[in-house]
Design an enzyme around this catalytic site. Structure first.
Site, short mmCIF file in Angstrom:
data_model
loop_
_atom_site.label_atom_id
_atom_site.label_comp_id
_atom_site.label_asym_id
_atom_site.label_seq_id
_atom_site.Cartn_x
_atom_site.Cartn_y
_atom_site.Cartn_z
N GLU A 162 87.17 24.25 -6.08
CA GLU A 162 86.91 25.63 -5.44
C GLU A 162 87.76 26.80 -5.96
O GLU A 162 87.80 27.93 -5.94
CB GLU A 162 87.15 25.68 -3.94
CG GLU A 162 85.79 24.68 -3.29
CD GLU A 162 85.64 23.69 -3.41
OE1 GLU A 162 86.45 22.76 -4.19
OE2 GLU A 162 84.93 22.66 -2.70
N LYS A 170 82.91 25.39 4.82
CA LYS A 170 82.46 24.74 3.66
C LYS A 170 82.11 23.11 4.12
O LYS A 170 81.04 22.71 3.69
CB LYS A 170 83.19 24.91 2.72
CG LYS A 170 82.57 24.21 1.24
CD LYS A 170 83.57 24.74 0.06
CE LYS A 170 82.47 24.61 -1.22
NZ LYS A 170 82.32 23.48 -1.54
#
Ligand code: ADP
Ligand code: CDP
Length: 670
Positions: free
Chosen positions: A355, A427
């Protein structure tokens, strides 16, 4: 009195975690992201219906669900249960533009599935997704005859996919040393087109092998048994067909568990460990290797087939190859803050293409906390702080950075920790902070309270709600409690005055009160409207002058002081309830202005009243509140006086927001 207060969860710019004194308690974690997205994909492209239970509800799984729906799959979702009507071995929709956020577990396998089955597709994501390499997968698929174009930077998403002319006879080669997700993508997709044996040769040393094992396990549950020669060669047998297993229960997420395993390792006592349910030695998730690493550091973890119990030990640094469990290994970096001696995490180059560049991000944030961190291309060495520092943790839109750094709140210096953009946990673990606060216990004195006292209609409730929303804090509307007390007394036919004092004080502990966002319930009845009448306000003012009633409500009000913090609205918040609060506001406005505000409020609710009557009532209430013998309405000695007669709501909020920030140790942010 039993009392439940359910907090709301708006996005906040930062969340200040109070220092953790002790951890302990039972946790049930949400489903595994890796398993959820694999299972959803397989269920969508198999024959038959599949009932998936404990599916993770998070950004990454929502992305997968929307994409599958856009491809024509019918999925019925009831909370964490999904009924997936399999489409067979190809999408119904042969044309789609798919947005896949930052979900590698969605973008990569869908690229393989769509490129092999054919159609007209574009696949795109957030800007960071367009910086995460995919060339190795694209090259492998092109080798099989797939037609894929890079729409932006060569080697990266977004991608355009068209129909292939498949060539399945030669083995397909894929690199395994950057991300195992490329191999996983091929393994999940190739059964859809395996009219003949299809062989995958892995180039380079395969990383994150347990994730590949997870893929193979799920394929087997969906009827495809892949032949394996070590970790170098995989063959999907000719005629493989994905078949629904009927029902499949998804395990809790082992990476999500890592934060709570670490929390137990740092801060739980043997007699009240952190207990994680439905995740144990039966797990198919490689991230549970984290447990061995934590044990090697000196923590106590007992594991049964379906549960883990963790309590602290004397932690010492370790030197470990964390290649097999890159996600959970991030948690070791945070755990290293509490170990004696340095901890070295090796073979973690894949962190750089996640990420965010997690090696650099972790090094930077741990240094802020006082740790000494050495960063290499594929390793991190962390020496714990000798002197802890107050830090505002930047989270890089990376859920794992936020969750790992929450562990810094266990610091022995009892410093709070600020987590910036905490919403990024959505997420994979939207309820992370709720779970955290349920088992990470802080001393009451370390849970901050912002007090807002003042007379009727000065704007306390409005200000309190706005600030609490922005801080992610709980709200105590103490006036509502006195209003409820008055209503309960009246409904029981009790005398509202000194004659009824004992009876009212005795009644209150038996009442069941629930604050559920905008609603207030008393003994199962919705009293939201009833307590807001001016009549009830006047009765509340009378009830609140009774010392025994005030005493009966003390503990109830103090029970609202829970993590991460409280904004308390009333008359005696700063003087009686929370004398140690770091900020006390005494809010006021002229009587005319307050009467005008209350009048407008009542008119908006359809209540007919005159400004003169209201002004008289309001002054009568103020007089009684100011002159009563217990907890009279007076500013605390250390209160900041704010007359907002000439201020808008927004101006008042900004002013108090700045005062609050100045009193926090993090400096001005947000
Ligand atoms: N600073 C302000 N300027 C103008 N109106 C305000 C201000 N603060 C609050 N109000 C309005 O006044 C009314 C009463 O505010 P409320 O928060 O209910 O007061 P309290 O809780 O002190 O009784 C609300 O309709 C609110 O929108
Ligand atoms: N901490 C508190 C809060 C309210 N009260 C009493 O409860 C009454 C109703 O409080 P409230 O805050 O709901 O009233 P308004 O300011 O909204 O009119 C007040 O008039 C006070 O008499 C109190 O005595 N102590």
């Amino acid at each position: 009195m039993s009392l439940t207060a359910l907090p709301a969860h708006p996005p906040v710019a930062f969340l200040d975690l109070p220092p953790v004194a002790r951890a302990g308690g039972r946790i049930v974690l949400p489903g595994s992201k890796s398993i959820s997205n694999r299972a959803l994909l397989l269920a969508a492209f198999c024959a038959g219906d599949t009932v998936l239970t404990n599916v993770l509800d998070s950004d990454d799984t929502q992305v997968m669900l929307s994409a599958l729906r856009a491809l024509g799959c019918t999925i019925k979702q009831e909370e964490t249960r999904c009924i997936v009507h399999g489409m067979g071995n190809a999408p119904v929709q042969r044309k789609a533009d798919l947005y896949l956020g930052n979900a590698g577990t969605a973008l990569r396998p869908l690229t393989a599935v769509l490129a092999l089955t054919g159609g007209e597709y574009t696949l795109r994501g957030v800007p960071r997704m367009h910086e995460r390499p995919i060339a190795d997968l694209v090259d492998a698929l092109r080798g099989l005859g797939c037609v894929i174009k890079h729409l932006g930077t060569p080697g990266y998403p977004p991608l355009r996919i068209q129909s292939p002319t498949l060539r399945l006879d030669a083995p397909v080669r894929v690199r395994g040393d950057v991300s195992s997700q490329f191999l996983t993508a091929l393994l999940l997709a190739l059964p859809l087109v395996a009219t003949q044996d299809v062989t995958i040769d892995v180039e380079g040393e395969l990383i994150s092998r347990p994730y590949v094992a997870l893929t193979l396990h799920l394929l087997a549950r969906f009827g495809v048994v892949v032949r394996q020669a070590g970790w170098q060669r995989f063959t999907i047998p000719a005629g493989s067909v994905l078949r629904s297993p009927g029902a499949y229960a998804i395990e809790p997420d082992a990476s999500s568990a890592s934060y709570f395993i670490a929390l137990g390792a740092i801060a739980a006592d043997a007699n009240d460990p952190i207990r994680i349910e439905h995740l144990g030695t039966d797990s198919i998730q490689g991230d549970l290797r984290f447990v061995d690493a934590v044990r090697a550091m000196g923590a106590h973890v007992s594991a049964s087939q379906d549960a883990l119990a963790i309590h602290r030990g004397l932690l010492h640094g370790i030197d470990i190859d964390a290649n097999d469990f890159p996600d959970a290994a991030m948690t070791l970096a945070a755990l290293a803050l509490y170990a004696q001696g340095p901890t070295t995490l090796r073979n973690i180059a894949s962190w750089r293409v996640k990420e965010t560049d997690r090696i650099t991000a972790m090094a930077c944030e741990l240094r802020k906390l006082g740790a000494t961190v050495e960063e290499g291309p594929d390793f991190l060495r962390i020496a714990p702080p000798t002197c802890w520092k107050t830090a505002s943790i930047h989270t890089y839109d990376d859920h794992r950075m936020a969750m790992c750094c929450a562990l810094a709140a266990c610091n022995p210096a009892a410093l709070p920790v600020r987590i910036e953009q905490p919403g990024c946990v959505a997420k994979t673990f939207p309820t992370f902070f709720d779970t955290w606060f349920a088992v990470a216990h802080s001393a009451s004195k370390h849970i901050p309270v912002l007090c807002i006292d003042g007379p009727t209609a000065s704007g306390k409730g409005t200000l309190a709600a706005a600030l609490a929303r922005r801080l992610g804090y709980h709200v105590l509307d103490s006036g509502a409690l006195y209003r409820i007390a008055a209503l309960a007394a009246e409904r029981q036919g009790l005398r509202i005055g000194p004659e009824g004092e004992t009876a009212i004080a005795t009644l209150l502990p038996q009442c069941k009160i629930v604050f559920d966002q905008d609603k207030v319930w008393l003994d199962g009845a919705d009293v939201t409207e009833a307590i807001r009448s001016e009549r009830c306000a006047m009765l509340a003012s009378q009830v609140s002058a009774l010392p025994a009633v005030r005493r009966a409500l003390l503990d109830v009000q103090r029970a609202f002081r829970t993590s991460p913090g409280l904004v308390a609205d009333g008359r005696d918040m700063g003087t009686v309830l929370f004398p140690d609060a770091p900020l006390k506001i005494f809010l006021n406005a002229s009587a005319e202005e307050r009467a005008r505000r209350r009048h407008a409020q009542l008119v908006a609710r359809g209540v007919s009243t005159t400004l003169d009557d209201l002004c008289a009532d309001l002054m009568e209430r103020d007089r009684r509140d100011r002159s009563r013998s217990v907890a009279p309405l007076v500013p605390a000695q250390d209160a900041v006086l704010l007359d907002n007669s000439a201020l808008s709501v927004e101006e008042s909020v900004e002013l108090v927001w700045d005062w609050w920030q100045q009193r926090r140790p993090f400096g001005l942010t947000g």
